[in-house]
Design a protein around this motif. Structure first.
Motif, mmCIF file in Angstrom:
data_model
loop_
_atom_site.group_PDB
_atom_site.id
_atom_site.type_symbol
_atom_site.label_atom_id
_atom_site.label_comp_id
_atom_site.label_asym_id
_atom_site.label_seq_id
_atom_site.Cartn_x
_atom_site.Cartn_y
_atom_site.Cartn_z
ATOM 1 N N THR A 891 0.861 -1.172 0.000
ATOM 2 C CA THR A 891 0.000 0.000 0.000
ATOM 3 C C THR A 891 0.898 1.223 0.000
ATOM 4 N N ALA A 892 1.056 1.804 -1.168
ATOM 5 C CA ALA A 892 1.995 2.924 -1.276
ATOM 6 C C ALA A 892 1.538 4.085 -0.408
ATOM 7 N N THR A 893 0.261 4.387 -0.463
ATOM 8 C CA THR A 893 -0.287 5.472 0.353
ATOM 9 C C THR A 893 -1.434 4.902 1.174
ATOM 10 N N GLU A 898 -3.234 5.719 7.505
ATOM 11 C CA GLU A 898 -2.790 4.654 8.404
ATOM 12 C C GLU A 898 -3.335 3.264 8.089
ATOM 13 N N LEU A 899 -4.377 3.143 7.304
ATOM 14 C CA LEU A 899 -4.938 1.819 7.047
ATOM 15 C C LEU A 899 -4.297 1.244 5.779
ATOM 16 N N ASP A 900 -3.557 0.135 5.965
ATOM 17 C CA ASP A 900 -2.883 -0.468 4.823
ATOM 18 C C ASP A 900 -3.183 -1.961 4.779
ATOM 19 N N ALA A 914 -14.246 0.986 5.683
ATOM 20 C CA ALA A 914 -12.803 1.127 5.881
ATOM 21 C C ALA A 914 -12.048 0.113 5.024
ATOM 22 N N ALA A 915 -12.586 -1.100 4.975
ATOM 23 C CA ALA A 915 -11.931 -2.129 4.167
ATOM 24 C C ALA A 915 -11.955 -1.744 2.694
ATOM 25 N N ALA A 916 -13.104 -1.240 2.247
ATOM 26 C CA ALA A 916 -13.211 -0.857 0.836
ATOM 27 C C ALA A 916 -12.249 0.280 0.508
ATOM 28 N N ALA A 917 -12.133 1.223 1.428
ATOM 29 C CA ALA A 917 -11.208 2.331 1.188
ATOM 30 C C ALA A 917 -9.768 1.840 1.178
ATOM 31 N N THR A 918 -9.467 0.897 2.076
ATOM 32 C CA THR A 918 -8.094 0.368 2.135
ATOM 33 C C THR A 918 -7.749 -0.365 0.850
ATOM 34 N N ILE A 919 -8.697 -1.157 0.378
ATOM 35 C CA ILE A 919 -8.458 -1.908 -0.869
ATOM 36 C C ILE A 919 -8.168 -0.944 -2.021
ATOM 37 N N ARG A 921 -6.518 1.599 -1.946
ATOM 38 C CA ARG A 921 -5.147 2.109 -1.850
ATOM 39 C C ARG A 921 -4.099 1.009 -2.000
ATOM 40 N N VAL A 922 -4.521 -0.238 -2.162
ATOM 41 C CA VAL A 922 -3.532 -1.298 -2.408
ATOM 42 C C VAL A 922 -2.892 -1.033 -3.766
ATOM 43 N N SER A 923 -1.605 -0.856 -3.745
ATOM 44 C CA SER A 923 -0.934 -0.456 -4.980
ATOM 45 C C SER A 923 -0.414 -1.633 -5.778
ATOM 46 N N SER A 924 -0.144 -2.749 -5.135
ATOM 47 C CA SER A 924 0.303 -3.902 -5.916
ATOM 48 C C SER A 924 0.051 -5.183 -5.156
ATOM 49 N N LEU A 925 -0.340 -6.191 -5.922
ATOM 50 C CA LEU A 925 -0.468 -7.537 -5.384
ATOM 51 C C LEU A 925 0.680 -8.343 -5.962
ATOM 52 N N PRO A 926 1.351 -9.117 -5.136
ATOM 53 C CA PRO A 926 2.550 -9.796 -5.634
ATOM 54 C C PRO A 926 2.221 -10.958 -6.554
ATOM 55 N N ALA A 927 3.154 -11.204 -7.449
ATOM 56 C CA ALA A 927 3.090 -12.444 -8.215
ATOM 57 C C ALA A 927 3.677 -13.532 -7.323
#
Lengths: 1047, 788
Positions: A891-893, A898-900, A914-919, A921-927
């Protein structure tokens, strides 16, 4: 003696076995064939090499062909098909002593896999072996199942020239996650670092047991001090230790556990330290303060034993920690009075209250005040502590996450998540938040309820952007420096030709400060550099000064100041140095003269008045550029034949203001009677304007409100429903954003295995194209489930698989929807001691419990016990330390700052919004994690002919040396006058070869001609013969002789 | 000082209540275990040892240590040296090592009712890498002993299941006493420091505390105490005038109450580091009869001691060296020697006479230093010499993939590539031929020591040897110096010479042997001039090389046993065999020369200035354990007797004195560290640092502070630097502050740093050093702070 100046038919010049073999071959294939070959004029290839070694050469080799194997595997794995390619290279020497290579064209491969436990497995091919164009062979193979680790694949290739072998190392490790822990966060030299690693499967976080790995410890210089191979035991745990050198340098060491392509590193500082005997704990009496509040910090000083530190002097200092966050604007500057240090004393309970004045009304936004506290006990020992105060203009704080991360889209249906908290970040859970555009009536507010994390969701059309005004911070003018400054630079004693030593420099610096007052002549607060040369005699008297400056007034001032006595040490010195003079941060006056009529002496008047006003800088002291101005001018007159300048004050008829009588009088005194350098040649007059100037000092200008285009909303948080009492209001400012072409959205974010989700696609105005009828639910780069998608409705439903865990997502056409699958059987560890308090030496009983939900579960637990006071010197690991292994997203930002992803995965987020907002901001999911269960690698054996020759040579050499000694003795005894010649040397060599047969790697006899030049140098008669009298005076070039004669 | 007028009786009575007998087997002042401050529990177990698992518990349960035992041993083999006192300290578990004062007072016999002395103050007390909870009830039980620090302890548990879940928990508990006594001791002191050592009594009860306080100091001077009255929930502080008068351990013991009424007893240990430059004198001999040796006083010496060690065979010395070798010096030779000791100690490990961990840890630490110190070893003569030393220490490695093997390979390359075609290793122009032959022999000897364990000599080493043999042949007529001849023989380079020349070399060596006063032999390195200093030749090395050379020469090896005794005479606990090649050659020399049976029962008696002061005995159960006897003061006449007399038994007596440093002149770089004026206890003041040097240079400054000076937070210090000078960052640690990257913008840099003295007394700083980027350094002399 044979010579080989030109090649002869290989049929007759090959090695000793070849004619015989050729004869055999000739018998075998019959005379007719020979006739055909002869007719064709072809005597190659070397049939014996083909028959005996399986190689095809134009010319037969000198000696035998040495086979060397090579092998290459592609994507081989346990229980997975891969491809292997093998081949044999024949190494040979030709008659010119050159080493060559050629493919061996006939061989039979055998493959054996050896697992990390040392067990051998025969590897069979799927469809046998096929040849390649370059005479290699390839096959499809599958390795047997077995443990993780470095497998070996032995490749044995049986060829006519012999069996060639090579070995491939296959690092077959499933991708893993590693966690390293040390027994302490900080070490002293001489102590031992103890460490353990936990290795978990990347796929499902289950422990990987018997997994090979390596401990690597490096010191503060990055040098590796330990490389220790080991493997994990039960529950994927491996441990080790390393003592630290008692003389080790201070610095950071690292402890790394590497396994396969995965690793974890822990950095630990190493330096001498001592734990404090007592601690200072400080905490503000309220979590935050607002306008009118009086902050107080409750401080407790107690020994680590728990006893209070009574009547302890306490020194308190404060510093401005700056703003929390307010659109990136500068911090609200704390009142200067808050920064004054305090000296206090603890009471009988070791407590002391640190108080500040009330929060002033000019507070803007939020900010923090840092507090540092130092306490001293009755033994003189000192301990330090710290605290932080939070102050806030508003009683609530809000932040927003827009679905479109860059802001709010004008005139569109926007989804905005707004989080409402107290100023210190405590969420206003399940309360009501009203939102309306600034300038609108509150009655038009949109009202929503917050979730369990204080987050409310709004759908709104924000309209077009407006000018958002960010209030100015209060002005706290800096304290201006009223005295000039001086620094001494680049001191050289030109007579001694070097810089004076430190003691002299210190004296010289102090002496030079006599010139500090000259800084008042410098206009503004700028620095002026004066280069000075000072001749000082042996008694320390300044004989002469020679200041060099563009400013003659300053130069003269410096010259005057540095006269008299200088630091003396008994000899002449010519010091050269530069003085950097800084003007005070006070106003100064300048003059500007214009000619009105007659003789034009305005330039002279200008210079005279300017110098006079620079000397009278104090006239402007205390004037303020925000309130003062100098509406002051003078009329000047010169008279024929006179040097005098008459001045008469006048009031300027401008907006400059009214003349300050005090300043006017002061300036009049400063100007006094001005005298020209030479008499005026005619009458003249003009205007002399006196100007007030102020230095440019950072922070001196009053700040003003700033603006930017965007949206401003008023937010009011209520204690309960929409009619309840307000908690407070604040302003939310957002930037304009833009719509993407496509958005994908799940109906739920926090889900469990078996849940069914709806996936929606939302098109942007520029979207074009057709939707598919199938979408794929993925975890990392693994496909979990393919499901139906309705292109017309742009919706589909998918059921979360039972074994799914962590982040899952659907991606299409650049858009992605993400959900998080929760673990409903998290491990809960408990610890219970048989007593709450112990005495030293007591035996404590600790009961450890591990539960998954309400069910007991077996767990592997690492226990680490330290003095809690260590936390004052280093950060101690927390109970969620292992949670970082579970984090699979970045989560880059973080949402709302504070929620990552980590908060989501560790269960710290409970609210849907809160969960929807956090999702969002997820900037990358790993391979897939690095590391592989299939590997590609190769191996190629080579023949180091030089090394082989050298080895044989050194073994054989003493025999030659003995031969030479024997020859020397014989010659000395017989006194026949025969001297060593190359020919004799060759004969001794050959005789030694007869007595001690020696061959090179190709089986050739170790004749001198096969030696490389460096070894040949050892055989030079001049090296081997110890009695130089037995050497001829006329020296024959030994290497040339050997090259020529090929002995 | 009269070293023998003090009574050990008084010492026991005052300091080690209920445990005087421990003193007989106390830890050595120079032993490895003593390196770790406060790391030995009162029960005698090293605190870094994992708490052993109990068979009665779950697999991973831990067993508490055995109850404190009055006679628990603390490991090591040397004595506690105290002011005006003598202690004879045999190795752990040895028989004997008695003091001549054997009575104890009542307090010493108080038995289990007296409180245990609190002496175990670890920062980390519990480490269990894996505790497995049971699948049925999810439980595991762990026992541990609560350390002696009165504090809040924190236990962290991190666990994982086989199903893929992870979790963690933290538990804290307080360890405290209703009333206690504490010594606010610093981590380190310097010899000569005089401290008003704070002693604090804290009463955490509702009753007033009236009790006796007895404070004693061992390893230094000081004594105090008296009656204390502490109000309910109150505390009182007093001080004990304490002098750290010699290097080693200074222990301050404070007991509140007495005998069975004792409330608390604590012992803090402070490392006392010497100040000044060490000067040693050594004597040695065999114990075929009573031997007398004397030592002269060294002018201006500020501290000193004599250590007598009796060795039953060469392995006994090796056993000592496992404990001692890691503590000496920081140069390549010391590290190489320590690593070699760890390798050679394998045989002792196999016999369970040395813990495997001790040898392993010694090797690991030595390897750390070797790696660090050989980082820049290049092809220049100094680099090659460094590489050869390292190689000699690394020896033949067991694991070809190990770090030591990698380092050896690199060092081998450096050495091999530096050999000239004529077979010699160059030392540069103008160097004597003898020096060059010796330096070359060392390189060759080091190379051959790294041959693989299979015995195959790699071709390139064989080639190097052949080349060197050729050089010896060329210079055969000039091989007249016995030291050079010894090295030529020892190196193996003479193996290829004809027998006559080899015999001539051996004769050159044997003819030059000198008889020591005790009958042992030595070979003096006769090289003269500056080059001898360059080579760092010593008598110990020459004697050892003579053994190695004569053993390798064809024919009778000569008087190698007497030479071995001569080497032992050069050994001291502080310096070993001396620096350079001495240790590296002495170990194999002794191994090849020493032998013979030692009787099972041998008593050793020591007399100082005519008076009996201690005795020890060889331990038949530990046949390689030496006996160590210490005498404070460096000027003595000592007599050592063995009963029965054993010709093969060797002893060494080493006296060490420390003399003050002298000032050096500035050389374009100057550092002043000005102590604060009239520093006061607990009052913040400033430390002024001034540097003069080349304009624009960047410097690092290491400031060694007096004991007890608090520099506060490093971040605040960096802020202070910014305020003072605008450049530099600070890091702090106990007793030191490091300023990195300060710029001498006009050839000067100055800063005033906040400091707070937390100890009163007369306290010395160490030497502070400024280092420029090009390696140029200047050290400021230590200063003394008189803190009131």
């Amino acid at each position: 003696m044979a010579t080989a100046t030109k090649p002869v038919s290989p049929l007759f010049t090959r090695g000793s076995r070849t004619p015989i073999l050729s004869s055999v071959l000739l018998v075998a294939i019959g005379v007719p064939c020979v006739a055909v070959l002869a007719c064709a004029g072809i005597f190659g290839p070397c049939w014996s090499a083909w028959a005996m070694d399986g190689v095809l050469l134009d010319e037969c080799p000198a000696g035998r062909v040495v086979p060397a194997a090579h092998a290459q595997v592609s994507d081989v794995g346990r229980k997975d098909e891969g491809v292997i390619n093998v081949g044999v290279t024949g190494w040979y020497a030709d008659r010119y002593n050159n080493v060559g290579q050629t493919p061996v064209r006939r061989f039979s491969p055998t493959l054996t896999a050896i697992d990390p436990l040392g067990q051998s497995h025969v590897v069979t091919t799927k469809n046998g072996w096929d040849s390649t164009d370059d005479f290699d062979q390839w096959a499809t193979i599958t390795l047997p199942d077995g443990p993780d680790g470095d497998w070996k694949l032995d490749v044995s290739l049986d060829s006519p020239s012999g069996v060639a072998k090579t070995e491939l190392t296959l690092p077959l490790y499933v991708p893993a996650r590693v966690h390293v822990l040390t027994d302490s966060p900080l070490y002293k030299p001489g102590q031992t670092i103890k460490f353990r690693a936990v290795v978990l499967s990347d796929k499902d976080l289950t422990p990987l047991e018997d997994r090979p790995g390596t401990w690597v410890v490096t010191d503060n210089n990055g040098q590796t001090l330990l490389e220790q191979k080991t493997k994990t035991g039960p529950f994927g745990v491996a441990d080790g230790n390393i003592p630290i050198d008692a003389l080790a340098e201070s610095g950071d060491w690292t402890v790394t556990y590497k396994t396969g392509a995965n690793a974890d590193t822990r950095t630990v500082p190493v330096h001498p330290f001592q734990l404090p005997r007592f601690t200072v704990e400080a905490k503000a009496d309220k979590p935050w303060y607002t306008l009118g509040d009086t902050p107080k910090i409750d401080t407790t000083v107690r020994y680590t034993s728990g006893a209070p530190v009574k009547n302890a002097p306490v020194d308190v200092s404060f510093y401005d920690q700056g703003t929390v966050a307010e659109d990136g604007t500068a911090a609200w500057p704390v009142p200067p009075a808050w920064l004054a240090p305090q000296s206090l004393m603890t009471d009988a309970e070791g407590k002391v209250a640190i108080k500040l004045g009330s929060v002033p009304g000019d507070l803007v936004g939020r900010g923090r005040l840092g507090v540092q506290i130092s306490a001293r006990d009755e033994t003189g020992d000192v301990a330090n502590g710290s605290a932080s105060l939070l102050y806030s203009q508003d009683r609530v704080a809000v932040s927003a996450v827009t679905e479109l991360a860059d802001g709010v889209v004008p005139s569109a249906n926007n989804r905005i998540f707004v989080r409402a908290t107290t100023p210190d970040g405590v969420p206003l859970r399940n309360s009501t938040v009203k939102l309306w555009r600034t300038g609108d009536a509150e009655a038009h507010a949109t009202v929503e309820k917050t979730d369990a994390d204080g987050v409310a969701r709004y759908q709104m059309d924000p309209g077009e952007p407006v000018t958002v005004v960010v209030p100015a911070l209060p002005w706290r003018p800096p304290v201006l420096r009223t005295t000039p400054t001086l620094t001494v630079n680049d001191v050289t004693d030109l007579i001694a030709g070097e810089s004076p030593e430190l003691t002299t420099r210190a004296l010289l610096d102090r002496w030079a400060t006599k010139a500090t007052s000259c800084g008042a002549l410098v206009e503004g607060a700028n620095a002026l550099t004066v280069t000075a040369a000072v001749l000082v005699d042996g008694s320390g008297h300044v004989v002469k000064t020679s200041p060099g400056s563009e400013d003659a007034l300053v130069g003269a001032c410096v010259a005057d100041a540095l006269g008299g006595q200088a630091p003396g040490d008994g000899h002449d010195r010519l010091w050269k140095f530069t003085l950097s003079l800084g003007g005070p941060q006070t106003p100064w006056l300048t003059a500007s003269a214009e000619n009105a009529s007659g003789d034009d002496r305005s330039s002279d008047v200008d210079t005279l008045t300017s110098d006079a006003l620079r000397r009278a800088r104090s006239c402007a002291a205390g004037l303020d550029n925000n309130v003062e101005d100098l509406g002051e001018a003078w009329v000047w007159f010169t008279h024929t034949g006179s040097k005098a300048v008459d001045l008469r004050p006048v009031q300027l008829q401008t907006d400059a203001g009214t003349a300050n009588p005090g300043v006017q009088a002061c300036v009049a005194r400063a100007l006094g009677s001005l005298t020209l350098s030479d008499p005026a040649t005619g009458d003249g007059s003009g205007i002399l304007t006196v100007n007030l100037n102020f230095p440019s000092v950072p922070g001196y200008d009053k700040p003003q409100p700033t603006t930017w285009p965007g949206y401003a909303f008023e937010v009011a948080a209520l204690t309960g429903d929409k009619d309840s009492a307000p908690v407070g209001t604040t302003t939310l400012r957002l930037h304009p954003g833009s719509l993407p072409d496509l958005r994908l959205r799940f109906s739920e974010i926090l889900v469990k295995p078996g849940d069914t989700l709806e996936l929606s696609a939302l098109r942007g105005p520029n979207f074009s194209g057709e939707f598919p009828d199938k979408m794929v639910l993925q975890s990392g780069d693994r496909d979990l489930q393919k499901f139906d998608f309705d292109p017309k409705k742009r919706k589909g439903t998918v059921t979360i698989p039972k074994d799914a865990r962590g982040f899952v997502h659907v991606s299409w056409n650049g858009a992605m929807a993400v959900a998080y699958v929760q673990d409903d059987a998290k491990l809960a560890l408990g610890m219970e001691l048989d007593k709450a308090k112990y005495k030293p030496g007591d035996v404590a009983n600790l009961t450890l419990t591990s539960m998954a939900g309400t069910t007991p579960v077996a767990a592997g637990v690492t226990l680490s016990g330290v003095d809690q006071t260590l936390g004052t010197l280093a950060t101690l690991d927390g109970p969620d330390s292992l949670a970082r292994l579970a984090v699979t997203a970045e989560t880059a930002t973080p949402a709302f700052g504070e929620l990552d992803a980590r908060a989501l995965q560790t269960g710290q987020i409970a609210g849907d919004n809160a969960a929807a907002a956090t999702i969002l901001r997820v900037s990358s999911l790993p391979a897939a994690a690095p590391g592989a269960t299939r590997v590609s690698t190769e191996s190629r054996e080579t023949i180091d002919a030089d090394y082989g020759v050298a080895d044989a040579f050194y073994t054989f050499y003493p025999a030659v040396k003995d031969g030479v000694r024997a020859w020397e003795k014989q010659r000395q005894d017989s006194k026949d006058g025969i001297q060593m010649t190359p020919k004799i040397m060759v004969s001794i060599w050959e005789a030694a070869l007869v007595a001690h047969p020696a061959t090179d790697p190709f089986g050739r006899t170790l004749h001198l001609k096969v030696l490389p030049q460096d070894l040949l140098a050892f055989t030079d008669p001049r090296v081997l013969v110890s009695d130089a009298a037995l050497l001829p005076e006329d020296i024959e070039n030994w290497p040339a002789y050997v090259a020529s004669e090929s002995p | 000082m009269n070293a023998v007028n003090y009574s050990i009786l008084a010492l026991c009575g005052l300091t080690l209540v209920g445990s005087c007998s421990k003193l007989e087997q106390a830890a050595p002042t120079v032993g490895k275990n003593q390196q770790e401050d406060q790391t030995v529990r009162e029960d005698g177990r090293a605190v870094d040892e994992p708490v052993p698992a109990s068979p009665a518990m779950d697999k991973s349960e831990a067993m508490p240590p055995a109850p404190p035992a009055g006679a628990a041993a603390m490991g090591g083999n040397a004595g506690i040296a105290m002011d005006g006192e003598l202690a004879a300290m045999p190795k752990e578990g040895m028989v004997g090592g008695k003091f001549h004062a054997e009575k104890k007072d009542k307090a010493a016999d108080a038995g289990p009712e007296a409180p245990a002395v609190r002496a175990w103050f670890p920062e980390s007390f519990l480490w269990q890498p894996l505790v497995q909870t049971d699948a049925k009830d999810g439980m595991a039980k762990v026992q541990f002993t609560v350390p002696d620090t009165l504090t809040t302890w924190r236990i962290l548990a991190l666990g994982q299941t086989r199903q893929g879940s992870q979790g963690g928990a933290v538990q804290t508990f307080l360890s405290t006493l209703p009333a206690y006594v504490d010594v606010a001791a610093p981590l380190k002191l310097r010899v000569g420091d005089v401290v008003e050592m704070p002693i604090q009594v804290v009463n955490q009860t509702a009753d007033a505390l009236k009790s006796a306080l007895v404070v004693t100091v061992t390893g230094g001077a000081g004594q105090g105490g008296g009656a204390v009255n502490v109000a309910p929930w109150g505390s009182s502080a007093s001080t004990v005038h304490t002098t750290a008068n010699h290097a080693g351990k200074l222990e301050i013991a404070a007991t509140l109450g007495s005998g069975a009424e004792a409330i608390d007893s604590v012992r803090k240990s402070v490392t006392v580091t010497p100040v000044g430059r060490p000067i040693t004198q050594s004597r040695a001999g065999s114990l075929a009869g009573a031997r007398t040796v004397s030592f002269d006083a060294v002018g201006d010496s500020v501290d000193g001691s004599v250590s007598v060690t009796v060795f039953p065979g060469e392995l006994s010395l090796l056993r000592s060296e496992v404990d001692l070798a890691g503590n000496r010096g920081g140069d390549v030779a010391s590290a190489a020697y320590a690593f070699r000791v760890s390798l050679e100690a394998g045989v002792l490990v196999a016999d369970n006479e040395v813990p495997a961990d001790s040898a392993r840890n010694l090797g690991l630490v030595a390897l750390q230093r070797l790696i660090r110190d050989t980082r820049s070893a290049g092809s220049d003569p100094a680099g090659v010499a460094t590489a050869a030393l390292a190689l000699a220490g690394l020896g033949a490695t067991e694991d070809p993939a190990g770090l030591d093997a990698h380092l050896a390979e690199r060092m081998r390359d450096v050495v091999l590539q530096a050999q000239q075609p004529d077979g010699l290793w160059s030392l540069g122009s103008g160097v004597g031929l003898d020096d060059q032959l010796v330096a070359s022999a060392r390189c060759l000897w080091a190379l051959q020591g790294t041959e693989s364990k299979t015995g195959d000599e790699p071709a390139r080493i064989k080639g190097a040897r052949l080349r060197y043999t050729g050089a010896l042949e060329r210079y055969a007529d000039r091989l007249t110096d016995p030291y050079v001849a010894a090295w030529a023989l020892a190196s193996g380079g003479a193996d290829g010479l004809d027998a006559e020349l080899g015999a001539k070399l051996a004769k050159t060596v044997t003819d030059a042997l000198v008889t020591n006063p005790d009958g042992s032999l030595r070979l003096d390195p006769t090289l003269g001039g500056t080059s001898a200093r360059t080579l760092g030749s010593s008598t110990a090395e020459a004697t050892a090389v003579a053994i190695l050379g004569l053993s390798r020469a064809k024919g009778n090896p000569g008087p190698v046993a007497d030479l071995a005794t001569g080497i032992l005479g050069r050994w001291s606990p502080e310096a070993g065999f001396g620096g350079g090649w001495a240790g590296l050659t002495a170990l194999p020399a002794l191994a090849s020369a020493m032998g013979g049976d030692i009787p099972d029962s041998v008593k050793i008696a020591l007399f100082a200035d005519g008076k009996p002061i201690g005795e020890g005995a060889l331990d038949p159960k530990q046949k390689h354990a030496p006996v160590v006897l210490n005498v404070p003061g460096a000027a003595h006449e000592l007599r050592v007797e063995a009963t029965p007399a054993v010709p093969g038994l060797a002893f060494t007596a080493v006296a060490t004195s420390w003399v003050p440093w002298t000032a050096s002149a500035p050389h374009g770089l100057d550092l002043h560290v000005t102590a604060p004026q009239n520093p006061r206890l607990g009052v913040k003041t400033t430390l002024r640092v001034d540097i003069a040097g080349p304009t624009g240079e960047t410097a690092d400054i290491d400031i060694a502070l007096p004991a007890g000076v608090d520099m506060g937070d490093a971040a605040a210090l960096t802020a202070a630097l910014a305020a003072n000078s605008g450049t530099g960052t600070a890091t702090t640690e106990e007793g030191a502050v490091h300023l990195k990257g300060v710029t001498l913008q006009n050839g000067l840099w100055s800063a005033s740093l906040p400091v707070t003295p937390t100890l009163s007394g007369s306290l010395q700083s160490g030497a502070s050093i400024v280092t420029l980027r090009d390696g140029e350094t200047y050290a400021a002399l230590p200063s003394t702070w008189a803190v009131r």
